[in-house]
Write an enzyme that holds these catalytic residues in place. Structure first.
Site, short mmCIF file in Angstrom:
data_model
loop_
_atom_site.label_atom_id
_atom_site.label_comp_id
_atom_site.label_asym_id
_atom_site.label_seq_id
_atom_site.Cartn_x
_atom_site.Cartn_y
_atom_site.Cartn_z
CG ASP A 136 -1.72 -1.37 1.28
OD1 ASP A 136 -2.30 -1.70 0.12
OD2 ASP A 136 -1.92 -1.66 2.43
CE LYS B 181 3.20 -2.51 -4.44
NZ LYS B 181 2.67 -2.24 -3.10
N GLY C 164 -4.09 -4.46 -4.45
CA GLY C 164 -5.17 -3.44 -5.03
C GLY C 164 -4.57 -2.42 -5.19
CG HIS C 165 -1.42 -2.26 -7.70
ND1 HIS C 165 -0.70 -3.06 -8.36
CD2 HIS C 165 -0.95 -2.52 -6.31
CE1 HIS C 165 0.19 -3.80 -7.75
NE2 HIS C 165 0.01 -3.42 -6.51
CD GLN D 152 0.66 -9.03 -2.36
OE1 GLN D 152 1.44 -9.48 -3.00
NE2 GLN D 152 -0.45 -8.74 -2.76
P1 IMP Z 1 -2.46 -12.72 1.80
O1 IMP Z 1 -1.66 -12.34 0.96
O2 IMP Z 1 -3.89 -12.57 1.79
O3 IMP Z 1 -2.07 -14.07 2.38
O4 IMP Z 1 -2.27 -11.87 3.34
C1 IMP Z 1 -1.13 -11.84 3.92
C2 IMP Z 1 -0.86 -10.65 4.76
O5 IMP Z 1 -0.35 -9.74 3.60
C3 IMP Z 1 -1.82 -9.93 5.54
O6 IMP Z 1 -1.29 -9.23 6.51
C4 IMP Z 1 -2.48 -9.09 4.60
O7 IMP Z 1 -3.07 -7.89 4.91
C5 IMP Z 1 -1.19 -8.82 3.61
N1 IMP Z 1 -1.45 -8.07 2.38
C6 IMP Z 1 -1.72 -8.97 1.22
N2 IMP Z 1 -1.95 -8.20 0.19
C7 IMP Z 1 -1.61 -6.98 0.45
C8 IMP Z 1 -1.88 -5.74 -0.21
O8 IMP Z 1 -1.79 -5.72 -1.64
N3 IMP Z 1 -1.40 -4.66 0.52
C9 IMP Z 1 -1.14 -4.75 1.97
N4 IMP Z 1 -1.13 -5.74 2.63
C10 IMP Z 1 -1.35 -7.07 1.55
#
Ligand code: IMP
Length: 426
Positions: free
Chosen positions: A13, A16, A40-41, A226
């Site tokens: 977040d 990017k 989520g971009h 991420q």
């Molecule tokens: P997962 O990727 O859904 O398995 O989540 C694992 C961890 O990564 C959690 O803490 C999510 O909140 C975090 N996470 C996954 N995708 C994002 C993103 O795009 N932005 C911020 N945090 C993310």
């Protein structure tokens, strides 16, 4: 170029999407190399806001090609819906999205098992995931039970794999007397064979495609999802995502070699946020965090969850610089800090055994670390109209210069708002 990597230097977040969008002007191909629809971009084009989960944001530029590399886990339902949404808004995606035939697909049982794992024992073992099936899909990949896009075209193998996996998931969920999941292998087979047919026109041997283009000198942008501190190897394990969100993942997740990479750009917010569970040394007290969350609209683009907010963590940022080999930083959302009297940057951590300057591997220790802060004077002016370095108030310039010093990395861009033009290029 020819190849540039752009990735998040914190916990995701970082903003990017806007920089990928800016740098896409200089690239012909934009490649996602890991993660899935957990990302989520957000990209603002004129008056319009687009939130993209799987499709690379380069698609918003006419003529550019968006690629999903082998390192991505694709939820076909989500991808097809996203493409339909873009088409409905007048974005022509025809022939401009290419998908690696080696990428793994997410099936509904991945989400079922993830929900079970996040909720069991009252959530005691939860990671606060996005529940998009990401972790279980990568687990199947690593344990060699996964289904790749190419496998959607081998009917006998697809049917057998789905049956075996549904059987395994059902066994797992019912072994302690749990409810049998509502998963029909025959219906899943029909649905995924159909997905295969709809994805077929977009399939590509992405390794060959990208290498051919690189040899011709075509500029390529590799877009991370991420952030570095969520990387499965280098992040705050186990509170991480299940993919390689750092620069190494850009190579294995797209099928190109390191010789092509000329630039590795790390995007970092002027403060820090985190969604989901896990240690966060510079997290702010609730009242201050609430103010920053409101000013910075810090709510997840995928799940809508409020983001945890904190001061800039120089220790985490240095870790990101080292393990990605960052050549430049893009600092975002500095406009959100206007109005704060004092700004803090963590330069080290105090632990029970003394002071440390490096990001520790021990997640428990990281949770107990007390940040050592240096305080900086804030500024009151709005920064949203600044377009040049000299337009920034002196205090903001000093704050940015200090970030560059602490990380020993030059700042290439400063973002003062979500619009494409609200960017200072250095
Ligand atoms: P997962 O990727 O859904 O398995 O989540 C694992 C961890 O990564 C959690 O803490 C999510 O909140 C975090 N996470 C996954 N995708 C994002 C993103 O795009 N932005 C911020 N945090 C993310």
């Amino acid at each position: 170029m020819p190849a540039r990597i752009i990735l998040g230097a914190q916990w995701g977040d970082e903003g990017k999407g806007k920089f990928v969008d800016l740098l896409t002007r200089e690239a012909d191909y934009v490649v996602r190399y890991q993660g899935g629809s957990n990302a989520g971009h957000t990209v603002v084009v004129g008056d319009e806001t687009f939130i993209l989960h799987l499709v690379p944001s380069g698609i918003l530029h006419p003529g550019k090609v968006g690629v999903l590399g082998n390192g991505v886990v694709i939820d076909p339902a989500s991808l097809l819906k996203e493409i339909e949404g873009l088409t409905a808004r007048g974005i022509d995606t025809e022939g401009r999205i290419r998908i690696s035939d080696r990428a793994h697909v997410i099936l509904p049982y991945h989400k079922t098992i993830e929900a079970f794992e996040e909720e069991r024992e009252g959530g005691a073992g939860a990671f606060g995931t996005t529940r998009r099936g990401i972790g279980p899909a990568y687990r199947d990949k690593a344990s060699r039970n996964g289904i790749r896009v190419i496998d959607l075209f081998d009917e006998a193998a697809l049917r057998g794999r789905i049956e075996a996996n549904v059987d395994w998931v059902s066994h797992w969920l019912t072994r302690d007397g749990g409810r049998r999941p509502d998963l029909d292998p025959a219906a899943l087979f029909d649905q995924y064979r159909d997905f295969g047919e709809r994805l077929a026109p977009m399939l590509a041997d992405v390794t060959r495609l990208l290498n051919e283009e690189l040899r011709k000198g075509t500029p390529i942008l590799l877009e991370g999802a991420q952030g570095t501190l969520l990387d499965v190897d280098h992040g705050t394990y186990p509170f991480v995502t299940s993919s390689s969100a750092s620069a190494g993942g850009a190579l294995t997740g797209s099928g190109i070699g390191p010789r092509w990479i000329e630039d590795v750009i790390g995007v970092a917010k002027a403060y820090t946020t985190r969604v989901g569970l896990g240690p966060f040394p510079t997290e702010m007290p609730a009242d201050l965090a609430a103010t920053l969350r409101d000013q910075g609209a810090e709510f997840g683009a995928t799940t809508g969850r409020p983001r945890r907010c904190g001061w800039l963590d120089g220790v985490g940022l240095r870790h990101a610089v080292d393990l990605n080999g960052l050549t430049r930083l893009a600092i975002t959302k500095i406009d959100v800090l206007s109005g704060m009297d004092t700004l803090r940057i963590a330069t080290g951590y105090e632990t029970e055994t003394g002071w440390i300057a490096d990001f520790p591997a021990d997640t428990g220790l990281l949770g107990r670390c007390r940040p050592v802060y240096e305080d900086h004077a804030g500024w009151q002016e709005s920064l949203s109209g600044c377009r040049r370095w000299d337009d920034l108030p002196a205090a903001a310039r000093r704050y940015l210069e200090r970030i560059a010093e602490i990380t020993a990395t030059p700042i290439g861009w400063v973002s003062v708002g979500s619009g494409r033009d609200q960017t200072i290029i250095l």
